[in-house]
Design a protein around this motif. Structure first.
Motif, PDB file in Angstrom:
ATOM      1  N   MET A 191      73.214   1.011  71.693  1.00 14.87           N
ATOM      2  CA  MET A 191      72.202   0.561  70.762  1.00 14.87           C
ATOM      3  C   MET A 191      71.207  -0.369  71.455  1.00 14.87           C
ATOM      4  SD  MET A 191      71.296   0.689  67.557  1.00 14.87           S
ATOM      5  CE  MET A 191      70.458  -0.204  66.306  1.00 14.87           C
ATOM      6  N   HIS A 192      71.723  -1.269  72.312  1.00 12.55           N
ATOM      7  CA  HIS A 192      70.851  -2.209  73.016  1.00 12.55           C
ATOM      8  C   HIS A 192      69.844  -1.465  73.897  1.00 12.55           C
ATOM      9  CE1 HIS A 192      69.583  -5.886  74.985  1.00 12.55           C
ATOM     10  NE2 HIS A 192      69.816  -5.310  76.148  1.00 12.55           N
ATOM     11  N   GLU A 193      70.306  -0.438  74.589  1.00 18.23           N
ATOM     12  CA  GLU A 193      69.427   0.343  75.462  1.00 18.23           C
ATOM     13  C   GLU A 193      68.321   1.027  74.655  1.00 18.23           C
ATOM     14  OE1 GLU A 193      70.123   4.203  78.190  1.00 18.23           O
ATOM     15  OE2 GLU A 193      71.508   2.537  78.584  1.00 18.23           O
ATOM     16  N   TRP A 194      68.679   1.620  73.511  1.00 22.60           N
ATOM     17  CA  TRP A 194      67.702   2.280  72.640  1.00 22.60           C
ATOM     18  C   TRP A 194      66.705   1.264  72.085  1.00 22.60           C
ATOM     19  CZ3 TRP A 194      66.928   1.542  67.330  1.00 22.60           C
ATOM     20  CH2 TRP A 194      66.037   2.436  66.738  1.00 22.60           C
ATOM     21  N   GLN A 195      67.186   0.108  71.657  1.00 22.79           N
ATOM     22  CA  GLN A 195      66.331  -0.917  71.050  1.00 22.79           C
ATOM     23  C   GLN A 195      65.339  -1.504  72.051  1.00 22.79           C
ATOM     24  OE1 GLN A 195      66.385  -1.659  67.808  1.00 22.79           O
ATOM     25  NE2 GLN A 195      65.178  -3.507  67.717  1.00 22.79           N
ATOM     26  N   ASN A 196      65.622  -1.393  73.334  1.00 22.21           N
ATOM     27  CA  ASN A 196      64.754  -1.976  74.362  1.00 22.21           C
ATOM     28  C   ASN A 196      64.026  -0.940  75.211  1.00 22.21           C
ATOM     29  OD1 ASN A 196      65.247  -4.880  73.979  1.00 22.21           O
ATOM     30  ND2 ASN A 196      67.351  -4.254  74.357  1.00 22.21           N
ATOM     31  N   ARG A 197      64.056   0.330  74.789  1.00 23.50           N
ATOM     32  CA  ARG A 197      63.405   1.380  75.569  1.00 23.50           C
ATOM     33  C   ARG A 197      61.877   1.196  75.561  1.00 23.50           C
ATOM     34  NH1 ARG A 197      63.685   2.886  70.524  1.00 23.50           N
ATOM     35  NH2 ARG A 197      62.255   4.391  69.626  1.00 23.50           N
ATOM     36  N   GLN A 251      57.610  11.929  64.085  1.00 21.73           N
ATOM     37  CA  GLN A 251      57.999  10.586  63.668  1.00 21.73           C
ATOM     38  C   GLN A 251      59.039  10.031  64.621  1.00 21.73           C
ATOM     39  OE1 GLN A 251      59.294  10.525  59.628  1.00 21.73           O
ATOM     40  NE2 GLN A 251      57.397  11.402  58.850  1.00 21.73           N
ATOM     41  N   GLU A 252      58.969   8.728  64.837  1.00 16.70           N
ATOM     42  CA  GLU A 252      59.897   8.065  65.749  1.00 16.70           C
ATOM     43  C   GLU A 252      60.216   6.681  65.199  1.00 16.70           C
ATOM     44  OE1 GLU A 252      59.732   6.297  70.290  1.00 16.70           O
ATOM     45  OE2 GLU A 252      58.335   7.866  69.735  1.00 16.70           O
ATOM     46  N   ILE A 253      61.481   6.335  65.128  1.00 21.24           N
ATOM     47  CA  ILE A 253      61.858   4.975  64.751  1.00 21.24           C
ATOM     48  C   ILE A 253      61.753   4.111  65.996  1.00 21.24           C
ATOM     49  CG2 ILE A 253      63.712   3.466  63.946  1.00 21.24           C
ATOM     50  CD1 ILE A 253      64.731   5.830  62.272  1.00 21.24           C
ATOM     51  N   LEU A 254      60.888   3.088  65.935  1.00 18.85           N
ATOM     52  CA  LEU A 254      60.693   2.223  67.094  1.00 18.85           C
ATOM     53  C   LEU A 254      61.765   1.145  67.186  1.00 18.85           C
ATOM     54  CD1 LEU A 254      56.825   1.744  67.122  1.00 18.85           C
ATOM     55  CD2 LEU A 254      58.209   3.604  68.057  1.00 18.85           C
ATOM     56  N   THR A 271      55.357  -8.443  68.180  1.00 16.52           N
ATOM     57  CA  THR A 271      55.236  -8.892  69.578  1.00 16.52           C
ATOM     58  C   THR A 271      56.226  -8.140  70.454  1.00 16.52           C
ATOM     59  OG1 THR A 271      54.451 -11.078  68.923  1.00 16.52           O
ATOM     60  CG2 THR A 271      55.403 -10.880  71.124  1.00 16.52           C
ATOM     61  N   GLU A 272      57.434  -7.927  69.944  1.00 15.84           N
ATOM     62  CA  GLU A 272      58.427  -7.158  70.696  1.00 15.84           C
ATOM     63  C   GLU A 272      57.929  -5.734  70.938  1.00 15.84           C
ATOM     64  OE1 GLU A 272      62.832  -5.294  70.029  1.00 15.84           O
ATOM     65  OE2 GLU A 272      62.536  -7.360  69.361  1.00 15.84           O
ATOM     66  N   ILE A 273      57.340  -5.117  69.918  1.00 14.21           N
ATOM     67  CA  ILE A 273      56.805  -3.749  70.071  1.00 14.21           C
ATOM     68  C   ILE A 273      55.697  -3.730  71.118  1.00 14.21           C
ATOM     69  CG2 ILE A 273      55.460  -1.970  68.867  1.00 14.21           C
ATOM     70  CD1 ILE A 273      57.233  -2.591  66.413  1.00 14.21           C
ATOM     71  N   LYS A 274      54.832  -4.728  71.075  1.00 15.34           N
ATOM     72  CA  LYS A 274      53.760  -4.817  72.074  1.00 15.34           C
ATOM     73  C   LYS A 274      54.341  -5.004  73.478  1.00 15.34           C
ATOM     74  CE  LYS A 274      49.649  -7.443  73.277  1.00 15.34           C
ATOM     75  NZ  LYS A 274      48.810  -8.594  72.923  1.00 15.34           N
TER      76      LYS A 274
END
Length: 125
Positions: free
Chosen positions: A1-7, A47-50, A69-72
């Motif tokens: 999950m951590h890897e996906w959340q920070n891709r 569609q993609e869940i960011l 800010t995290e998304i940016k």
């Protein structure tokens, strides 16, 4: 999950839809907490869940500033349109304009429809 959340993310998304779902979570005691979701439409039209974020009780402007800010920071440089519900404070304090709209956003008066719209919808010039 951590890897996906920070891709890494795409640099441009035509549409971002942001909002929260309130759920009961257990962490010693049961509490209602917001699970915030950012859904994007890619330039290919898929569609993609960011990301998913478990909030601590609110979805105020400071919270959305942190999420966007995290998304940016993960590589997104531009968004053409942001959609959020009327309960979200993502539009207040210029959060969306500061982070993902490159200052091109314009606020319009709310449109009266059968669906609850954002209190200050954005349109891009």
């Amino acid at each position: 999950m951590h890897e996906w959340q920070n891709r890494p993310l795409d640099s441009v998304y035509p549409v971002l839809s942001i909002g929260c779902v309130h759920v009961k979570l257990r962490g010693g005691q049961v509490a209602n907490r917001p699970i915030c979701v950012v859904l994007a439409v890619t330039v290919e039209g898929t569609q993609e869940i960011l990301g998913l974020w478990a909030g601590d009780g609110g979805e105020g402007a400071k919270y959305w500033l942190q999420v966007l800010t995290e998304i940016k920071n993960r590589g997104t440089e531009d968004v053409c349109m942001v959609v959020c519900d009327g309960g979200s404070q993502c539009l207040y304090g210029g959060v969306v304009e500061q982070i993902v709209m490159r200052g091109r956003a314009k606020r319009k008066k709310p449109v009266s429809t059968g669906v609850r719209a954002a209190s200050a919808p954005l349109a891009v010039s």
